[in-house]
Scaffold this active site. Structure first.
Site, PDB file in Angstrom:
ATOM      1  N   ALA A  51       3.782  17.201  20.483  1.00 19.81           N
ATOM      2  CA  ALA A  51       2.750  16.514  21.263  1.00 19.81           C
ATOM      3  C   ALA A  51       1.926  17.447  22.169  1.00 19.81           C
ATOM      4  O   ALA A  51       0.690  17.471  22.081  1.00 19.81           O
ATOM      5  CB  ALA A  51       3.396  15.383  22.066  1.00 19.81           C
ATOM      6  N   ARG A  87      -3.978  12.693  14.422  1.00 26.05           N
ATOM      7  CA  ARG A  87      -2.659  12.044  14.318  1.00 26.05           C
ATOM      8  C   ARG A  87      -2.630  10.938  15.383  1.00 26.05           C
ATOM      9  O   ARG A  87      -3.168  11.122  16.471  1.00 26.05           O
ATOM     10  CB  ARG A  87      -1.516  13.046  14.554  1.00 26.05           C
ATOM     11  CG  ARG A  87      -1.379  14.080  13.428  1.00 26.05           C
ATOM     12  CD  ARG A  87      -0.133  14.949  13.616  1.00 26.05           C
ATOM     13  NE  ARG A  87       1.093  14.243  13.271  1.00 26.05           N
ATOM     14  CZ  ARG A  87       2.312  14.743  13.523  1.00 26.05           C
ATOM     15  NH1 ARG A  87       2.451  15.905  14.137  1.00 26.05           N
ATOM     16  NH2 ARG A  87       3.396  14.070  13.167  1.00 26.05           N
ATOM     17  N   ASP A 230       6.675  11.802  22.364  1.00 23.20           N
ATOM     18  CA  ASP A 230       5.276  11.852  21.907  1.00 23.20           C
ATOM     19  C   ASP A 230       4.376  10.905  22.680  1.00 23.20           C
ATOM     20  O   ASP A 230       3.168  11.114  22.785  1.00 23.20           O
ATOM     21  CB  ASP A 230       5.191  11.537  20.415  1.00 23.20           C
ATOM     22  CG  ASP A 230       5.648  12.733  19.606  1.00 23.20           C
ATOM     23  OD1 ASP A 230       6.871  12.884  19.422  1.00 23.20           O
ATOM     24  OD2 ASP A 230       4.794  13.545  19.215  1.00 23.20           O
TER      25      ASP A 230
END
Ligand code: MRU
Length: 342
Positions: A51, A87, A230
């Protein structure tokens, strides 16, 4: 200050230099990104992953987007949107893109200001990781054995790491910490990256198949589960690599402390709870094949979510650079949002 001898994310000589994490541990190779679309592709294809690392990379991607688009605001926004959506789960990506885009807009699209902002994100991430590591060692005792999952180390951040940062800090303090690292199917971030990173740092690390974790926990061989995040929702529900939820259930069943470790840039104050966190689904072939070799029937149906959500009830504490967030998570996360002390 102890640092690593490699950097996952680095802006140098007019381009973004990324370790190609797909090649590790066999090769330590770099990919140079000269355009924002190359940065978006690197994030999508997991050349860079983790992340905070994808946030750091995307910050420089916004700078490249600005240079490519000149004064064409529509093109700039289009390129930034492509970065932002590379993403869907790690909120650091959207957070970093929005932050650098704002610096662009506030400065009248001044390239120098935008590069400074991207560099700030990188430097702040490294500083936060060291701070949270110093805070995090307080939950460990000399001789502890830690179970970790995926990779939340220097490779997953702009430097040092989060969960692995805590472990390395304890190691540097001579605390005789031992680690079991889940291999982390299907992309093997545990065996390819965490095992490589910890071994290189001199930490005692034993690699296990993911399914060995339950037995180790039941047998009293794990003192704490420590891993990354994340996206942390406003109520403390936390998305992390697939398999984290399962570990949290087992840890809770056997009374083993379970800590998520993340900088506050991973908290999504606008997402109320885990059910609203978008979970990325990745390609079927990531499960059907390993290194291009089929390990399943070619056309078998596959379900391949990259992340899962751990409900806050299963989390002992969330270690951040601002302190350790304990229950009630919603109230304490709100205090962080308001800039109050924990
Ligand atoms: O799919 P990945 O490899 O990007 O997933 C990474 C993780 O799940 C990490 O645990 C998380 O990003 C925290 S990294 C400090």
């Amino acid at each position: 200050m102890v640092t690593e001898d490699f950097k996952a994310v680095e802006y140098t000589d007019g381009c973004l230099k990324l370790i190609d994490q797909r090649q590790l541990p066999a090769k330590l190779e770099y990919v140079m990104c000269r355009t924002s679309e190359e940065v978006a592709t690197a994030i999508r294809s997991m050349i860079v992953r983790g992340a905070p690392a994808i946030g750091g990379a995307a910050g420089y991607g916004v700078y490249l987007a600005l240079k490519e688009s000149g004064r064409n605001a529509d093109l700039f926004h289009k390129l930034c949107l492509s970065l932002r959506s590379a993403r869907p789960t790690a909120v650091n990506l959207m957070w970093a893109v929005d932050r650098v885009m704002k610096a662009a807009e506030d400065s009248g699209f001044n390239a120098e200001t935008v590069l400074v902002e991207a560099r700030k994100i990188e430097a702040e991430d490294i500083a936060m990781n060291h701070q949270l590591s110093e805070i995090g060692v307080s939950v460990l005792r000399h001789g502890d054995t830690i179970l970790t999952h995926c990779n939340a180390g220097a490779l997953a951040t702009c430097g040092w790491g989060t969960a692995i940062g805590v472990i390395k800090e304890a190691h540097c303090r001579g605390m005789d910490i031992k680690v079991f690292a889940d291999e982390t199917r299907p992309l093997l971030q545990g065996s390819r990256l965490t095992a490589w990173e910890l071994q290189r740092f001199g930490v005692s690390v034993t690699l296990i198949p993911d399914s060995a974790a339950a037995t180790l926990i039941r047998d009293g061989r794990i003192d704490a589960v420590i891993l990354g995040a994340d996206r942390i929702a406003a109520n403390g529900d936390t998305a992390n690599k697939l398999g984290t939820f399962m570990l949290s259930v087992i840890a809770k069943a056997y009374g083993v402390p379970f800590y998520s470790v993340a900088p506050t840039s991973t908290i999504d104050f606008n997402t109320a709870s885990g059910e609203f966190i978008p979970i990325e689904e990745r390609a079927a072939d990531e499960v059907r094949k390993i290194a291009g070799i089929s390990i399943a029937p070619e056309d078998i149906k596959v379900y391949n979510p990259a992340f899962d959500v751990t409900p806050h009830e299963n989390i002992t504490g969330i270690i951040t650079e601002k302190g350790i967030i304990y229950p009630p998570f919603d109230l304490n996360i709100e205090r962080i949002r308001k800039g109050e002390k924990l």
